[in-house]
Design an enzyme around this catalytic site. Structure first.
Site, PDB file in Angstrom:
ATOM      1  N   ARG A 236      46.087  48.379  42.235  1.00  0.00           N
ATOM      2  CA  ARG A 236      45.313  48.166  43.460  1.00  0.00           C
ATOM      3  C   ARG A 236      45.690  49.244  44.469  1.00  0.00           C
ATOM      4  NH1 ARG A 236      42.451  45.481  40.780  1.00  0.00           N
ATOM      5  NH2 ARG A 236      41.888  43.296  41.055  1.00  0.00           N
ATOM      6  N   GLU A 265      37.888  50.479  48.818  1.00  0.00           N
ATOM      7  CA  GLU A 265      36.811  50.810  47.871  1.00  0.00           C
ATOM      8  C   GLU A 265      35.460  50.341  48.380  1.00  0.00           C
ATOM      9  OE1 GLU A 265      38.076  49.178  44.131  1.00  0.00           O
ATOM     10  OE2 GLU A 265      39.942  50.298  44.199  1.00  0.00           O
ATOM     11  N   HIS A 283      37.069  52.862  40.021  1.00  0.00           N
ATOM     12  CA  HIS A 283      37.584  51.545  39.577  1.00  0.00           C
ATOM     13  C   HIS A 283      36.904  51.101  38.267  1.00  0.00           C
ATOM     14  CE1 HIS A 283      39.496  47.526  41.044  1.00  0.00           C
ATOM     15  NE2 HIS A 283      39.475  47.589  39.729  1.00  0.00           N
TER      16      HIS A 283
HETATM   17  C1  8YV Z   1      37.339  44.490  37.864  1.00  0.00           C
HETATM   18  C2  8YV Z   1      39.920  44.327  38.023  1.00  0.00           C
HETATM   19  O1  8YV Z   1      37.062  45.491  38.783  1.00  0.00           O
HETATM   20  O2  8YV Z   1      40.357  42.480  36.622  1.00  0.00           O
HETATM   21  C3  8YV Z   1      40.597  43.044  37.663  1.00  0.00           C
HETATM   22  O3  8YV Z   1      41.458  42.608  38.443  1.00  0.00           O
HETATM   23  O4  8YV Z   1      40.337  45.042  38.852  1.00  0.00           O
HETATM   24  C4  8YV Z   1      38.705  44.759  37.292  1.00  0.00           C
HETATM   25  O5  8YV Z   1      38.797  44.454  35.970  1.00  0.00           O
HETATM   26  C5  8YV Z   1      36.912  43.247  38.535  1.00  0.00           C
HETATM   27  O6  8YV Z   1      37.808  42.214  38.534  1.00  0.00           O
HETATM   28  C6  8YV Z   1      35.547  42.792  38.023  1.00  0.00           C
HETATM   29  O7  8YV Z   1      35.130  41.648  38.624  1.00  0.00           O
END
Ligand code: 8YV
Length: 321
Positions: A236, A265, A283
């Site tokens: 993150r 983002e 991302h």
């Molecule tokens: C996706 C992520 O951007 O799983 C996560 O925590 O950062 C990514 O896989 C996101 O969650 C999709 O909804």
């Protein structure tokens, strides 16, 4: 497939397309409106909501949890639950699920891609050919070897471990820092992020984005990595002091960076666009068709398990019965 109405469920945020498609193929669930419509929705329906479905990029803050007095469970599509107010959920006995494991290999592949692209300058090399510079300017400048490097992994969890395993294939020496040393881990433990950064060529950030991890990679950690060191972040943006990172990259205080995540983002500091030693991804850590489908189906399994049994399949917090 016929869709089923779930009257006591609510969708919060916009979902990535596979989850959106899989969920709407099965269920008809109202979405919390943005803007002024939100207050009207709460006034009319807040007491009915027992289940919230959300995604890693939307989240559920403390005010939203407080506005839903009968909320029992939050189903998250994504591994990271950093945008869900977990302490507020815990106090109320609200269950929270995420989508672990099914994305670990894909996110680890992304980290390896960033390491290779950044150190070997593959993105810059590709741009060099496309711009006709090979013909005009001759051979591309030398890059840095990945094989045999010292790599530090901040956050040796499921994704961090999958990154480490891949790097063993490159004969890299792996060190890690977690809040607690992992018994039986084959990798060298560094007692702090600073000591980890001091001792490696590449620092890979693979922690959660929980509040305790905020700016764990601060200016001093980046300076310890130094002008020969590289930062890779697939976790993150909040874990890294982004202003310090940009300043050091611009001033030559770091050799380069490979970044899949950012502090705000989809906004990326424009200073980074000028730098050839930086690789920037939007991302895409888990963004393959197979993995996004596996994540979507696991989120839906959590929803269905809660509806059938009152339990979650992959809980971060178990719902109070
Ligand atoms: C996706 C992520 O951007 O799983 C996560 O925590 O950062 C990514 O896989 C996101 O969650 C999709 O909804």
């Amino acid at each position: 497939m016929t869709t089923k109405k779930i009257g006591n469920a609510l969708r919060i945020g916009r979902f990535e397309r596979t989850f959106e498609a899989e969920l709407t193929a099965r269920y008809e669930i109202p979405r919390l409106p943005d803007g002024p419509g939100r207050a009207h929705f709460f006034a009319a329906h807040a007491a009915d909501v027992r289940i919230v479905i959300t995604s890693g990029t939307a989240g559920v803050d403390g005010d939203t949890i407080a506005a839903l007095p009968n909320l029992k469970v939050i189903v998250n599509n994504g591994a990271g639950v950093d945008l869900i107010d977990l302490p507020a959920a815990r106090r109320r006995g609200i269950g929270v699920s995420n989508t672990p494991d099914v994305l670990s290999d894909t996110v680890a592949d992304t980290a390896l891609g960033l390491i290779l692209m950044t150190l070997r300058r593959f993105g810059a090399a590709d741009r060099y050919v496309r711009a006709g510079r090979w013909v005009r300017g001759g051979p591309f400048p030398y890059a840095r070897d990945v094989s045999g490097l010292q790599v530090g992994i901040l956050g040796l969890g499921r994704i961090g471990s999958a990154i480490a395993t891949r790097l063993l294939g490159f004969d890299c020496a792996i060190a890690y820092h977690n809040r607690h040393r992992i018994d039986g881990s084959p990798y060298r433990y560094a007692p702090s992020p600073l000591e980890l950064a001091e001792s490696v060529d590449v620092l890979v950030v693979a922690t959660t984005g929980d509040p305790h991890a905020r700016h764990l990679v601060d200016r001093s950690v980046l300076e310890a990595l130094g002008p020969e060191g590289y930062l890779v972040n697939i976790a993150r943006g909040s874990v890294v002091d982004q202003d310090a990172l940009v300043e050091l990259l611009v001033g030559g205080g770091l050799a380069g960076a490979g970044l899949d995540v950012f502090a705000d983002e989809p906004h990326v500091p424009t200073e980074l666009f000028e730098l050839d030693n930086v690789v920037l991804f939007p991302h895409v850590g888990s963004a393959t068709a197979r993995t996004r489908r596996a994540m979507a189906l696991l989120a839906i399994r959590n929803l269905e398990s809660y509806l059938d049994t009152g339990e979650l399949v992959t809980p971060v917090l178990r719902p109070r019965r």
